[in-house]
Design a protein around this motif. Structure first.
Motif, PDB file in Angstrom:
ATOM      1  N   ILE A  60      24.190  19.720 -52.760  1.00 12.54           N
ATOM      2  CA  ILE A  60      24.086  18.469 -52.809  1.00 12.54           C
ATOM      3  C   ILE A  60      22.494  18.107 -53.841  1.00 12.54           C
ATOM      4  O   ILE A  60      22.731  16.984 -54.800  1.00 12.54           O
ATOM      5  N   ILE A  61      21.922  19.033 -53.825  1.00  8.74           N
ATOM      6  CA  ILE A  61      20.572  19.093 -54.493  1.00  8.74           C
ATOM      7  C   ILE A  61      20.668  20.298 -55.798  1.00  8.74           C
ATOM      8  O   ILE A  61      19.731  21.280 -55.148  1.00  8.74           O
ATOM      9  N   PRO A  62      21.415  20.274 -56.400  1.00  6.64           N
ATOM     10  CA  PRO A  62      21.459  21.470 -57.395  1.00  6.64           C
ATOM     11  C   PRO A  62      20.172  22.100 -58.183  1.00  6.64           C
ATOM     12  O   PRO A  62      19.373  21.264 -58.414  1.00  6.64           O
ATOM     13  N   ARG A  63      19.832  23.145 -58.151  1.00  7.91           N
ATOM     14  CA  ARG A  63      18.751  23.884 -58.510  1.00  7.91           C
ATOM     15  C   ARG A  63      18.339  23.322 -60.027  1.00  7.91           C
ATOM     16  O   ARG A  63      17.249  23.106 -60.304  1.00  7.91           O
TER      17      ARG A  63
ATOM     18  N   LEU B 280      12.773  21.070 -51.924  1.00  8.10           N
ATOM     19  CA  LEU B 280      11.649  21.471 -52.595  1.00  8.10           C
ATOM     20  C   LEU B 280      10.842  22.738 -52.030  1.00  8.10           C
ATOM     21  O   LEU B 280      10.378  23.331 -52.871  1.00  8.10           O
ATOM     22  N   THR B 281      10.937  22.843 -50.670  1.00  4.92           N
ATOM     23  CA  THR B 281      10.320  23.998 -50.175  1.00  4.92           C
ATOM     24  C   THR B 281      11.175  25.302 -50.715  1.00  4.92           C
ATOM     25  O   THR B 281      10.866  26.707 -50.634  1.00  4.92           O
ATOM     26  N   ASN B 282      12.516  25.098 -51.168  1.00  9.73           N
ATOM     27  CA  ASN B 282      13.309  26.357 -51.805  1.00  9.73           C
ATOM     28  C   ASN B 282      12.819  26.568 -53.279  1.00  9.73           C
ATOM     29  O   ASN B 282      12.653  27.814 -53.610  1.00  9.73           O
ATOM     30  N   ILE B 283      12.502  25.569 -53.930  1.00 12.69           N
ATOM     31  CA  ILE B 283      12.474  25.649 -55.496  1.00 12.69           C
ATOM     32  C   ILE B 283      11.049  25.470 -55.941  1.00 12.69           C
ATOM     33  O   ILE B 283      10.595  26.553 -56.931  1.00 12.69           O
ATOM     34  N   LEU B 284      10.045  24.890 -55.215  1.00 11.19           N
ATOM     35  CA  LEU B 284       8.532  24.951 -55.750  1.00 11.19           C
ATOM     36  C   LEU B 284       8.029  26.488 -55.761  1.00 11.19           C
ATOM     37  O   LEU B 284       7.590  26.824 -56.775  1.00 11.19           O
ATOM     38  N   PRO B 285       8.205  27.188 -54.747  1.00  5.63           N
ATOM     39  CA  PRO B 285       7.619  28.751 -54.694  1.00  5.63           C
ATOM     40  C   PRO B 285       8.275  29.481 -55.807  1.00  5.63           C
ATOM     41  O   PRO B 285       7.374  30.454 -56.283  1.00  5.63           O
ATOM     42  N   THR B 286       9.743  29.294 -56.065  1.00 11.03           N
ATOM     43  CA  THR B 286      10.141  30.427 -56.613  1.00 11.03           C
ATOM     44  C   THR B 286      10.079  29.947 -58.172  1.00 11.03           C
ATOM     45  O   THR B 286       9.815  30.898 -59.135  1.00 11.03           O
ATOM     46  N   ASP B 287      10.692  28.853 -58.599  1.00  8.53           N
ATOM     47  CA  ASP B 287      10.435  28.228 -59.909  1.00  8.53           C
ATOM     48  C   ASP B 287       9.358  27.876 -60.585  1.00  8.53           C
ATOM     49  O   ASP B 287       9.208  27.868 -61.809  1.00  8.53           O
TER      50      ASP B 287
END
Length: 491
Positions: A274-277, A316-323
């Motif tokens: 639903i919210i693509p990286r 956001l908790t998936n993306i912010l730390p990694t990217d």
């Protein structure tokens, strides 16, 4: 009982008896004629001696044979025996954390008294807080997410492959209609929008899946974002070939840790679909580069992605730390009943370490200056459908500050209930480099605590309880100081 546990109990008893006799391993070896290495392996639970060797040990240690082979442990080791017989070690997802069951057994064998104290403490805590199996599973799952920085490349890759196979355009928002078509045409689902509402007992459920007929019953009052998420989760269960799963959303109960982990996999897949990286990254880049905070960003994102505020914050908790290397963050979800002063944390996640704002199970009053609580108070006052707060929270106790985003909405399934989701980012050099609007004067800064009972802020108008725990600690510290002075004076 598992054979390895029987070995361990025998080894624990032998080690305990040897200690009471004031015998070293060398001394027991000399007394029995058995090698020191062999006796060491017995005590560690790696070997179980044959009958003649047990008889020899019983004779030399002057204890009855039956006592030595009995699985009954004395009161000092009884909790260890209860732990082993309960088979809870078989329930633990040890492999997820790279732990072998034998490693834990070694720990128990090498320090039974310390392990016993630890187990007793855990049992007491569990009883005190009604900490059941489901709570334990969820705590283990949270640890698993935190250990992986809440980012799972295999599920991200699965979403990309799925989109390619089914011609889903990840450059724009996905709709419930195109996902429903896949469920019906590809996986043979029947969508039922009428029957769930007929049962008042199920008014908190959004969906039920009946596997025998592949019927998905949907509550008629779910909105487009919720329906899209439900469909995306069902696709995940099928596309990822997940067998052991939950059949209700929200969940009623977990039967095994596999169900808990598979629920995470399906939810993660749904969020990434639903919210693509890549698309989220494009929006985030523009948002973070602005010199002033864009107050409409979070609200616009939920609409652009056809997602609920919680789905966006979780993503956001998936993306912010990694990217973006914003690794020090936390996520909190609160619920609040209208007309009350109660605010309950219903979900939390902490990456890299436990941050200052966290759950507390002792009925203490959470700081009313938290953005997650302020936003709930505001939406209750205004009656808006969606309310957003941004602030900088400074914790005087540990001299840490966080950039906080929080959103509150009405709970569509429960009358007069509100919920909020919030994400906090530790303000450090890394964040200052990434967030251009961090010095925007329109973002208010609040001195905050964790709970009122532990808060040192003296001029807080929002305080709901006196700092009783802090006062007790300060009193104890003064007593310690005076005792130390007296010791020094009369030594």
């Amino acid at each position: 009982m598992e054979e390895e546990y029987i070995k361990l109990i025998f080894g624990l008893k032998l080690k305990q008896i040897r200690g009471r006799k004031n015998l070293s391993l060398f001394g027991l070896s000399k007394l029995t004629g058995l090698s020191k290495s062999y006796l060491n392996e017995i005590e560690k639970g790696k070997k179980y001696p044959k009958t003649d060797k047990i008889a020899l040990l019983a004779e030399k240690l002057e204890i009855p044979y039956d006592n030595l082979v009995s699985l009954k442990l004395d009161k000092n080791l009884a909790p260890v025996g209860e732990l082993l017989q309960s088979k809870i070690l078989k329930e633990l997802p040890l492999d997820l954390f790279g732990i072998k069951e034998s490693d834990l057994i070694d720990i128990v064998a090498n320090a039974p008294a310390k392990v016993n104290a630890f187990i007793s403490t855990i049992i007491e805590i569990a009883k005190h807080y009604d900490f059941g199996k489901e709570s334990f599973f969820l705590a283990a799952l949270r640890s698993y997410q935190e250990a992986n920085q809440n980012f799972f490349p295999e599920w991200e890759a699965a979403v990309v492959k799925f989109a390619e196979a089914y011609q889903i355009n990840l450059d724009k928002s996905v709709s419930s209609k195109e996902l429903e078509e896949i469920l019906i045409e590809e996986y043979g689902y029947t969508i039922n929008n009428e029957d769930l509402i007929k049962h008042s007992e199920l008014d908190n459920l959004r969906s039920i899946f009946v596997p025998k007929t592949k019927t998905l019953l949907i509550a008629d009052h779910v909105d487009e974002a919720q329906r899209t998420f439900i469909y995306a989760k069902e696709i995940a269960y099928n596309y990822l070939d997940i067998g052991e799963r939950l059949y209700t959303f929200t969940w009623i109960k977990f039967e095994s840790f596999d169900q808990v982990l598979n629920n995470l996999a399906a939810s993660y897949f749904a969020g990434a679909l639903i919210i693509p990286r890549k698309l989220l990254g494009q929006y985030l880049d523009r948002f973070l580069q602005k010199p002033n905070f864009d107050k409409t960003f979070l609200a616009r994102m939920t609409k652009r992605f056809n997602a609920s505020p919680e789905s966006l914050y979780q993503r956001l908790t998936n993306i912010l730390p990694t990217d973006y290397k914003m690794e020090n963050l936390f996520f909190l979800r609160f619920s609040h009943q209208k007309g009350t002063q109660r605010f309950d944390i219903t979900k939390e996640l902490h990456l890299t370490h436990q941050h200052s704002p966290h759950g507390n199970e002792t009925n203490e009053k959470y700081c009313r200056r938290w953005a997650s609580i302020r936003v709930l108070q505001e939406i209750e006052k205004t009656g808006n459908e969606h309310h957003i707060q941004v602030q900088i929270s400074h914790y005087p106790n540990d001299q840490l500050s966080y950039l906080i985003f929080a959103s509150a909405t009405k709970d569509p399934f429960k009358k007069d209930l509100y919920r909020s989701v919030g994400i906090g980012l530790l303000i450090n050099d890394q964040l200052r480099k990434k967030v251009n609007f961090l010095n925007d004067s329109s973002i208010a800064t609040y001195n905050v605590g964790v709970t009122c009972e532990r808060c040192p802020i003296s001029d807080c108008k929002e305080r709901m309880a006196p700092p009783s725990i802090l006062a007790r600690k300060e009193k104890d510290a003064k007593i310690d100081t005076v005792v130390a002075e007296l010791n020094q004076k009369f030594s």
